[in-house]
Design a protein around this motif. Sequence first.
Motif, mmCIF file in Angstrom:
data_model
loop_
_atom_site.group_PDB
_atom_site.id
_atom_site.type_symbol
_atom_site.label_atom_id
_atom_site.label_comp_id
_atom_site.label_asym_id
_atom_site.label_seq_id
_atom_site.Cartn_x
_atom_site.Cartn_y
_atom_site.Cartn_z
ATOM 1 N N GLY A 93 -10.234 -0.117 -51.480
ATOM 2 C CA GLY A 93 -11.634 -0.522 -51.435
ATOM 3 C C GLY A 93 -12.080 -0.933 -50.054
ATOM 4 N N ARG A 94 -11.146 -1.491 -49.272
ATOM 5 C CA ARG A 94 -11.495 -1.870 -47.904
ATOM 6 C C ARG A 94 -11.311 -0.726 -46.927
ATOM 7 N NH1 ARG A 94 -8.567 -6.747 -49.325
ATOM 8 N NH2 ARG A 94 -6.733 -5.890 -48.273
ATOM 9 N N GLY A 95 -10.870 0.415 -47.442
ATOM 10 C CA GLY A 95 -10.658 1.568 -46.569
ATOM 11 C C GLY A 95 -9.433 1.437 -45.706
ATOM 12 N N ARG A 96 -8.437 0.635 -46.156
ATOM 13 C CA ARG A 96 -7.266 0.377 -45.325
ATOM 14 C C ARG A 96 -5.984 0.972 -45.892
ATOM 15 N NH1 ARG A 96 -6.338 -5.663 -44.549
ATOM 16 N NH2 ARG A 96 -4.636 -4.793 -43.347
ATOM 17 N N LEU A 97 -6.094 1.705 -46.993
ATOM 18 C CA LEU A 97 -4.872 2.217 -47.622
ATOM 19 C C LEU A 97 -4.089 3.111 -46.698
ATOM 20 C CD1 LEU A 97 -3.094 2.525 -50.103
ATOM 21 C CD2 LEU A 97 -4.520 4.435 -50.826
ATOM 22 N N PHE A 98 -4.794 4.015 -46.003
ATOM 23 C CA PHE A 98 -4.084 4.982 -45.171
ATOM 24 C C PHE A 98 -3.912 4.505 -43.745
ATOM 25 C CE2 PHE A 98 -6.144 7.454 -48.540
ATOM 26 C CZ PHE A 98 -5.007 7.978 -49.121
ATOM 27 N N GLY A 99 -4.415 3.341 -43.416
ATOM 28 C CA GLY A 99 -4.181 2.798 -42.080
ATOM 29 C C GLY A 99 -3.383 1.523 -42.130
ATOM 30 N N ARG A 100 -2.769 1.268 -43.296
ATOM 31 C CA ARG A 100 -2.108 0.003 -43.509
ATOM 32 C C ARG A 100 -0.888 -0.199 -42.622
ATOM 33 N NH1 ARG A 100 2.125 -2.054 -46.323
ATOM 34 N NH2 ARG A 100 1.867 -4.169 -47.129
ATOM 35 N N GLY A 101 -0.081 0.827 -42.453
ATOM 36 C CA GLY A 101 1.188 0.664 -41.752
ATOM 37 C C GLY A 101 1.025 0.056 -40.381
ATOM 38 N N GLN A 102 0.211 0.686 -39.541
ATOM 39 C CA GLN A 102 0.063 0.227 -38.173
ATOM 40 C C GLN A 102 -0.650 -1.105 -38.106
ATOM 41 O OE1 GLN A 102 -1.858 3.025 -35.619
ATOM 42 N NE2 GLN A 102 -1.729 1.735 -33.814
ATOM 43 N N SER A 103 -1.760 -1.246 -38.876
ATOM 44 C CA SER A 103 -2.528 -2.484 -38.811
ATOM 45 C C SER A 103 -1.708 -3.665 -39.308
ATOM 46 C CB SER A 103 -3.823 -2.347 -39.617
ATOM 47 O OG SER A 103 -3.538 -2.145 -40.989
ATOM 48 N N THR A 104 -0.947 -3.465 -40.388
ATOM 49 C CA THR A 104 -0.137 -4.552 -40.918
ATOM 50 C C THR A 104 0.947 -4.945 -39.933
ATOM 51 O OG1 THR A 104 -0.531 -3.777 -43.169
ATOM 52 C CG2 THR A 104 1.325 -5.268 -42.839
ATOM 53 N N GLU A 105 1.562 -3.994 -39.284
ATOM 54 C CA GLU A 105 2.589 -4.294 -38.300
ATOM 55 C C GLU A 105 2.005 -5.098 -37.141
ATOM 56 O OE1 GLU A 105 5.945 -1.958 -35.588
ATOM 57 O OE2 GLU A 105 4.735 -0.877 -37.050
ATOM 58 N N GLU A 107 -0.665 -7.019 -37.303
ATOM 59 C CA GLU A 107 -0.991 -8.345 -37.826
ATOM 60 C C GLU A 107 0.265 -9.218 -37.897
ATOM 61 O OE1 GLU A 107 -2.821 -7.646 -41.559
ATOM 62 O OE2 GLU A 107 -4.663 -6.801 -40.719
ATOM 63 N N ASP A 108 1.376 -8.637 -38.342
ATOM 64 C CA ASP A 108 2.630 -9.387 -38.406
ATOM 65 C C ASP A 108 3.083 -9.809 -37.012
ATOM 66 O OD1 ASP A 108 2.630 -9.076 -41.119
ATOM 67 O OD2 ASP A 108 4.046 -7.396 -41.135
ATOM 68 N N SER A 109 2.908 -8.920 -36.028
ATOM 69 C CA SER A 109 3.300 -9.249 -34.655
ATOM 70 C C SER A 109 2.450 -10.376 -34.093
ATOM 71 C CB SER A 109 3.184 -8.006 -33.765
ATOM 72 O OG SER A 109 4.091 -6.998 -34.167
ATOM 73 N N VAL A 110 1.152 -10.344 -34.385
ATOM 74 C CA VAL A 110 0.263 -11.416 -33.926
ATOM 75 C C VAL A 110 0.673 -12.749 -34.546
ATOM 76 C CG1 VAL A 110 -2.102 -12.298 -34.015
ATOM 77 C CG2 VAL A 110 -1.698 -9.906 -33.444
ATOM 78 N N LYS A 111 1.007 -12.736 -35.847
ATOM 79 C CA LYS A 111 1.458 -13.961 -36.511
ATOM 80 C C LYS A 111 2.766 -14.463 -35.897
ATOM 81 C CE LYS A 111 -0.675 -12.919 -41.001
ATOM 82 N NZ LYS A 111 -0.418 -12.599 -42.432
ATOM 83 N N THR A 112 3.649 -13.521 -35.559
ATOM 84 C CA THR A 112 4.911 -13.898 -34.937
ATOM 85 C C THR A 112 4.670 -14.550 -33.585
ATOM 86 O OG1 THR A 112 6.134 -12.137 -36.051
ATOM 87 C CG2 THR A 112 7.096 -13.015 -34.032
ATOM 88 N N ILE A 113 3.794 -13.958 -32.787
ATOM 89 C CA ILE A 113 3.474 -14.518 -31.471
ATOM 90 C C ILE A 113 2.883 -15.908 -31.611
ATOM 91 C CG2 ILE A 113 1.989 -14.248 -29.436
ATOM 92 C CD1 ILE A 113 2.303 -11.207 -29.815
ATOM 93 N N ASP A 114 1.952 -16.075 -32.535
ATOM 94 C CA ASP A 114 1.327 -17.385 -32.756
ATOM 95 C C ASP A 114 2.378 -18.419 -33.171
ATOM 96 O OD1 ASP A 114 -1.157 -16.368 -32.134
ATOM 97 O OD2 ASP A 114 -1.733 -16.012 -34.229
ATOM 98 N N ALA A 115 3.299 -18.005 -34.039
ATOM 99 C CA ALA A 115 4.342 -18.935 -34.493
ATOM 100 C C ALA A 115 5.257 -19.338 -33.339
ATOM 101 C CB ALA A 115 5.154 -18.292 -35.614
#
Length: 273
Positions: A93-105, A107-115
């Motif tokens: 519904g958000r149009g992110r199904l087929f772009g999930r892999g890269q965007s999620t990775e 996002e995880d990296s940004v969270k890691t950096i912040d932590a």
Amino acid sequence: MFGEEFELLTWLRRIIDILLVTFVVYKLISIVRGTRAVQLLKGIIVILAAGFLSNFFGLHTMSFIMNLVITYGVLAIIIIFQPEMRRGLEQLGRGRLFGRGQSTEEEDSVKTIDAIMSSLKYMAKRRIGALISIEKETGMTDYIETGVAVNAQISSELLTNIFMPNAPLHDGAVILRSNQLVAAACYLPLSENPFISKELGTRHRAAIGVSEVTDALTVTVSEETGAISATKNGELHRDLDDETIRKMLEKELLQASKSSNTSFWNWGGRKDG
């Protein structure tokens, strides 16, 4: 002539069909990867294999049971996989199904950096010694095996608690891999470089040592001064400010393509050795 063109189009449609199905299956697998659904999928595969083998060898009772399980298993699958299905539909519904892999990775990296940054600031302010090594292309399994397996999601609270004085795992290095904290209390090789400043302690020598044999980025917090240092490719950069450290982490964790040029390390901080 028309027949040949029709046959070519038929084959082309089949190829496109196969590629699309493969792509969709790959994306669906990427959605459930890392969740409990992976283990459930393995169980489903075992049931399907048992049903096929029971039919093949003529095991009528087993085949009857497996057919019942498969027939009524659809409803069970919908119930069991409800969280994953809901998440997939939300992403669609958000149009992110087929772009999930890269965007999620990312996002995880940004969270890691912040932590990492939050933990470094806390420990530097209170002069809590720390040694954090981030695995890159060169594997660090040999060093991971010297420590205690953690395999946990990275958080500032977890990093800080590990390095608290007198904590069971504070003595040694923490090794991060793919946005996960894989091990703590790891022993890193000490550098034998005779030109290293005598004022540097074991943590800094270990940070330099591992950077000489791997391409890992290693961050150190001094127990005496609270200063933050970083090592990579055998070079130590000391007294780094928060902005410089963040840029280093972003360069290592956010950029997919890595350059062998180490000119980045020629700025920001004082270099020893």
